[in-house]
Structure formats: structure tokens, C-alpha cells
Design a protein around this motif. Sequence first.
Motif, short mmCIF file in Angstrom:
data_model
loop_
_atom_site.label_atom_id
_atom_site.label_comp_id
_atom_site.label_asym_id
_atom_site.label_seq_id
_atom_site.Cartn_x
_atom_site.Cartn_y
_atom_site.Cartn_z
N THR A 46 0.91 -1.15 -0.36
CA THR A 46 -0.28 0.15 -0.27
C THR A 46 1.04 1.19 0.44
OG1 THR A 46 -0.41 -0.34 2.38
CG2 THR A 46 -1.99 -1.36 1.30
N SER A 47 0.58 2.89 -0.21
CA SER A 47 0.98 3.99 -0.03
C SER A 47 -0.39 4.62 -0.06
CB SER A 47 1.53 3.78 -2.10
OG SER A 47 1.77 5.11 -1.60
N ASP A 48 0.04 6.19 0.47
CA ASP A 48 -1.05 6.57 0.85
C ASP A 48 -1.28 7.49 -0.89
OD1 ASP A 48 -0.96 6.21 3.58
OD2 ASP A 48 0.26 7.23 3.77
N ASP A 49 -0.45 7.57 -1.57
CA ASP A 49 -0.34 8.42 -3.01
C ASP A 49 0.35 7.50 -4.36
OD1 ASP A 49 0.14 9.60 -5.13
OD2 ASP A 49 0.50 11.52 -3.82
N ALA A 50 -0.42 7.41 -4.95
CA ALA A 50 -0.21 5.23 -5.48
C ALA A 50 0.47 6.66 -6.80
CB ALA A 50 -1.42 4.76 -6.79
N ASP A 51 0.72 7.51 -6.84
CA ASP A 51 1.30 8.22 -8.69
C ASP A 51 2.31 8.63 -7.55
OD1 ASP A 51 -0.70 8.76 -10.41
OD2 ASP A 51 -2.07 9.96 -8.93
N ALA A 52 2.49 9.08 -6.68
CA ALA A 52 4.05 9.59 -6.15
C ALA A 52 5.01 8.43 -5.92
CB ALA A 52 3.64 10.00 -5.00
N ALA A 53 4.49 7.69 -5.55
CA ALA A 53 4.69 6.03 -5.34
C ALA A 53 4.85 5.40 -6.63
CB ALA A 53 4.61 4.78 -4.99
N HIS A 54 4.69 5.54 -7.60
CA HIS A 54 4.50 5.43 -9.59
C HIS A 54 5.98 6.36 -10.00
CE1 HIS A 54 4.65 5.26 -13.68
NE2 HIS A 54 3.90 3.71 -13.34
N ALA A 55 6.15 7.38 -9.16
CA ALA A 55 7.23 8.33 -9.48
C ALA A 55 8.31 8.19 -9.52
CB ALA A 55 6.04 9.91 -10.07
N ALA A 56 8.19 7.34 -7.83
CA ALA A 56 9.60 7.88 -7.01
C ALA A 56 10.35 6.31 -7.86
CB ALA A 56 9.48 6.87 -5.91
N LEU A 57 9.35 5.18 -8.07
CA LEU A 57 10.32 3.67 -9.06
C LEU A 57 10.55 3.52 -9.96
CD1 LEU A 57 7.07 0.84 -7.15
CD2 LEU A 57 9.53 1.77 -6.14
N TRP A 58 9.76 4.51 -10.79
CA TRP A 58 10.02 5.18 -12.22
C TRP A 58 11.55 6.23 -12.89
CZ3 TRP A 58 8.02 3.04 -16.61
CH2 TRP A 58 8.40 3.11 -17.76
N SER A 59 11.65 6.60 -11.56
CA SER A 59 12.74 7.41 -11.70
C SER A 59 13.61 6.73 -11.29
CB SER A 59 12.41 8.81 -10.88
OG SER A 59 12.41 8.51 -9.76
N ARG A 60 13.46 5.28 -10.29
CA ARG A 60 14.87 4.17 -9.98
C ARG A 60 15.07 3.60 -10.56
NH1 ARG A 60 11.86 4.30 -4.94
NH2 ARG A 60 13.03 6.56 -3.31
N GLY A 61 14.61 3.40 -12.30
CA GLY A 61 14.32 2.05 -13.25
C GLY A 61 13.31 1.19 -13.45
N VAL A 62 12.81 1.12 -11.80
CA VAL A 62 11.92 -0.02 -11.59
C VAL A 62 11.02 0.16 -13.06
CG1 VAL A 62 10.38 -1.01 -10.29
CG2 VAL A 62 12.28 0.18 -9.08
N ASP A 63 10.63 -1.25 -13.39
CA ASP A 63 9.73 -1.94 -14.46
C ASP A 63 8.65 -2.14 -13.81
OD1 ASP A 63 8.37 -2.71 -17.06
OD2 ASP A 63 9.16 -5.03 -16.22
N ALA A 64 7.61 -0.85 -13.91
CA ALA A 64 6.78 -0.62 -13.33
C ALA A 64 5.31 -0.68 -14.23
CB ALA A 64 6.28 1.00 -12.52
N ASP A 65 4.89 -0.85 -14.84
CA ASP A 65 3.20 -0.32 -15.91
C ASP A 65 2.12 0.53 -14.59
OD1 ASP A 65 3.78 -2.67 -16.60
OD2 ASP A 65 1.99 -3.92 -15.43
N ASP A 66 1.41 1.80 -16.01
CA ASP A 66 0.86 2.93 -15.45
C ASP A 66 0.04 2.29 -14.42
OD1 ASP A 66 1.80 3.67 -17.76
OD2 ASP A 66 0.20 3.18 -19.15
N VAL A 67 -0.48 3.73 -13.91
CA VAL A 67 -1.35 3.79 -12.72
C VAL A 67 -2.81 3.10 -13.36
CG1 VAL A 67 -2.18 5.09 -10.97
CG2 VAL A 67 0.22 5.10 -11.69
N LEU A 68 -3.38 2.52 -12.56
CA LEU A 68 -5.20 1.82 -12.74
C LEU A 68 -5.98 2.59 -12.03
CD1 LEU A 68 -4.04 -1.94 -13.31
CD2 LEU A 68 -4.48 0.58 -15.67
N ARG A 69 -6.74 3.47 -12.76
CA ARG A 69 -7.59 4.23 -11.72
C ARG A 69 -9.22 4.06 -12.89
NH1 ARG A 69 -3.83 7.68 -13.01
NH2 ARG A 69 -2.99 8.30 -10.88
N TRP A 70 -9.80 3.06 -11.78
CA TRP A 70 -11.68 2.56 -11.57
C TRP A 70 -12.14 3.00 -10.75
CZ3 TRP A 70 -8.22 -1.47 -12.08
CH2 TRP A 70 -7.32 -2.37 -12.67
N PRO A 71 -13.74 3.62 -10.92
CA PRO A 71 -14.47 4.28 -10.68
C PRO A 71 -14.63 3.39 -8.99
CG PRO A 71 -15.06 4.30 -12.74
CD PRO A 71 -14.37 3.60 -13.07
N GLY A 72 -14.35 4.08 -8.29
CA GLY A 72 -14.70 2.98 -6.50
C GLY A 72 -13.90 2.32 -6.63
N VAL A 73 -12.65 2.46 -6.98
CA VAL A 73 -11.29 1.53 -6.87
C VAL A 73 -10.60 2.05 -6.45
CG1 VAL A 73 -10.15 -0.92 -7.48
CG2 VAL A 73 -12.55 -0.51 -8.25
#
Length: 128
Positions: A82-109
Amino acid sequence: MSQTNTAAAVTGIRTVGIPVVDQDRALKFYAETLGFETRLDVPMRGGSRWIEMAPPGVAVSVALVRSHDGLPAGVETGIRFTSDDADAAHAALWSRGVDADDVLRWPGVPSMFAFRDQDGNRLEIVER
């Protein structure tokens, strides 16, 4: 409902295993890239170690278990951090060269994304 023998009842989750090829390389990824702390690092027979790591302050840990026949690395683990902010976690991992997929968003999820560790094990981060 039947009565449960309280001495044999499951009372929680402590550790979830992740198969890894090289335990030193995995330890470095989980510590330096994800910011986990080492809880246990104990030698075992056959030259492997029992390594438990977790985010600081979190009760449940992951065990970096050396892969072998019947327990291959590079799998879909089903583990969701878990993370308090998925976008920030994604950006941090991406900047460290981690193979990460796009952030997914669905209503209510909660927002979430998948990423892979040093051995290609698939993990996910879900926003709280």
C-alpha cells in the motif's frame, strides 16, 4: 458453526515469501529501491539465508526465499503493498529504473499499479 481449537487457530499473517535468484541482489533492491528494512537475515543450510524485510513500522514482512526447482522466480506473486499516494510511489519507482506499469484507475476502486522486482516477480502497489 463448529467450535475451533484455539491452540490451532490461525491468528494472523507474519511473512509472505517471494522467490529470488540472488538473495544479496534482492536484499539490495528491497532495501535501496523500496526502502524496506531488514528484520531477519539468518544463515541456513545449503548456503541460503532466511531474510525477512518490511516497510518501516509494518507488521507483515516478505521473505526473500532462494528460488529452486518447484519455486521459480519471476512469478505473479499476488502481493499488494500500500501507499498513501499511488502516483507519487509510481513516479519514485520509475525514477529509480523500476519496471512499472501505468497507474490504473476505475470508479470506486483505489488507484494501483504493477511493478517487477530484480527477478521479474510481479508485485502491486494499491493506494490506501
